[in-house]
Scaffold this motif. Structure first.
Motif, short mmCIF file in Angstrom:
data_model
loop_
_atom_site.label_atom_id
_atom_site.label_comp_id
_atom_site.label_asym_id
_atom_site.label_seq_id
_atom_site.Cartn_x
_atom_site.Cartn_y
_atom_site.Cartn_z
N GLY A 102 67.58 -16.46 -1.40
CA GLY A 102 67.85 -17.90 -1.40
C GLY A 102 69.32 -18.19 -1.64
N LYS A 103 69.68 -19.46 -1.55
CA LYS A 103 71.08 -19.86 -1.75
C LYS A 103 71.53 -19.47 -3.15
N LYS A 104 72.62 -18.72 -3.21
CA LYS A 104 73.21 -18.28 -4.48
C LYS A 104 72.19 -17.61 -5.41
N GLY A 105 71.16 -16.98 -4.81
CA GLY A 105 70.18 -16.25 -5.61
C GLY A 105 69.16 -17.12 -6.32
N GLU A 106 69.09 -18.42 -5.93
CA GLU A 106 68.20 -19.34 -6.66
C GLU A 106 66.72 -19.00 -6.47
N THR A 107 66.32 -18.58 -5.23
CA THR A 107 64.90 -18.33 -4.96
C THR A 107 64.40 -17.14 -5.78
N LYS A 164 65.65 -15.89 -8.46
CA LYS A 164 65.71 -16.22 -9.88
C LYS A 164 64.44 -16.98 -10.29
N LYS A 165 64.06 -17.95 -9.45
CA LYS A 165 62.85 -18.74 -9.72
C LYS A 165 61.60 -17.83 -9.70
N GLU A 190 61.47 -15.84 -12.91
CA GLU A 190 61.11 -16.65 -14.08
C GLU A 190 59.64 -17.06 -14.05
N GLY A 210 77.66 -17.81 -1.59
CA GLY A 210 78.30 -17.90 -2.90
C GLY A 210 79.63 -17.14 -2.94
#
Length: 327
Positions: free
Chosen positions: A32-37, A39-40, A43, A274
């Motif tokens: 995902g964008k800037k590692g957001e996916t 990371k979610k 978590e 990023g």
């Protein structure tokens, strides 16, 4: 990696490692964008999700944790891939929705248990989950692992993964497993302004046999191979490696398709990866431009992948002039 069993009250709390084989495009979707996916996903599932080095057309995604966290992570990945399929269908003429497909990498010594006597276990899995399951006949190169392909709806895939995990826990691998490690990308071919180029070192060299390479180019999913990089730049995406710099030299007539109208494409690549990307001004008398990419190895790999994907898009448009107006 062998599963470890940790005793807990009321039975076994089992920690397991499952490895997935993905193409660059699939990995980009998971990160995902800037590692957001990713990371979610980490978590919300509670599982550890590691992604192998970035200069290969194929990547290994390793998911580790108690079985319930693994199932949550698989569910999130399967639904994300379904979302990608739906999005791609809205841009095409396809009418029937293709199934979600995941490829597991399983030690060959456990594949017999997955297949069962006379194929009984794999048949039972297909019938009880509705997913298609295929175990590759050959081992993956330089390893003792095989690919197990699962296709179907996200729900069917999740049920199938649960059954595969049970089999893997009941039948641990025998002997040492040599894990499959994807090979770095072969030399990419890029196409612009009616001319094909191959990347040699950091230069784009005109390619003589242009048209026969065009189809291969349009299908290509390989990022640029970073110069002189023989060791993995990073083991996973958990650590925060120090920023580094990577340079590419590209002919002037290729720069336009990376920059895009009023800089739209290069800004999109900056935002998605990023990474900082600087394009040097054209030097008088020089037919080449220098691109400097700065960021973590993960940022740089993603930026390289997106730049190469941009060349693929341009090649596809050249192949289909009717789509020219969309870019």
């Amino acid at each position: 990696m062998e599963p470890t069993k940790v005793p807990s009250e009321g039975g076994l709390n089992v920690t397991l490692t499952i490895r997935l084989l993905m193409h660059g495009k699939e990995v980009g979707s998971i990160i995902g964008k800037k590692g957001e996916t990713v990371k979610k996903m980490r978590e919300e599932s509670g599982a550890r999700i590691n992604i192998s080095e970035g200069n290969c057309p194929e990547r290994i995604v390793t998911i580790t944790g108690p079985t319930d966290t693994i199932f949550k992570a698989f569910a999130m990945i399967a639904y994300k891939f379904e979302e990608d399929i739906i999005n791609s269908m809205s841009n095409s003429q396809a009418t029937s929705k293709p199934p979600v497909t995941l490829r597991l990498v399983v030690p060959a010594s456990q594949c017999g248990s997955l297949i069962g006597k006379g194929g009984s276990k794999i048949k039972e899995m297909r019938e009880s989950t509705g997913a298609q399951v295929q175990v590759a006949g050959d081992m993956l190169p330089n390893s003792t692992e095989r690919a197990v392909t699962i296709s179907g709806t996200p729900e069917a895939i999740i049920q199938c993964v649960k059954q595969i995990c049970v089999v893997m826990l009941e039948s641990p691998p025998k002997g040492a497993t040599i894990p499959y490690r994807p090979k770095p990308a072969s030399t990419p071919v890029i196409f612009s302004g009616g001319q094909a180029y191959t990347i040699q070192g950091q230069y784009a060299i005109p390619h003589p046999d242009q048209l026969t390479k065009l189809h291969q180019l349009a299908m290509q999913q390989t990022p640029f191979t970073p110069l002189g990089q023989t060791t993995p730049a990073f083991p996973g995406l958990d650590a925060s490696p120090p920023a580094s710099t990577h340079e590419l030299t590209i002919p002037n007539d290729l720069i336009g398709c990376i920059i895009g109208r009023q800089g739209t494409k290069i800004n999109e690549i900056r935002q998605m990866s990023g990474a900082q990307i600087k394009i040097a001004n054209a030097m008088e008398g020089s037919s080449e431009r220098q691109i400097t990419i700065t960021g973590t190895p993960a940022n740089i790999s993603l930026a390289q992948y997106l730049i190469n994907a941009r060349f693929r898009d341009v090649a596809a448009m050249w192949n289909d002039p009717s789509s020219m107006t969309t870019s």
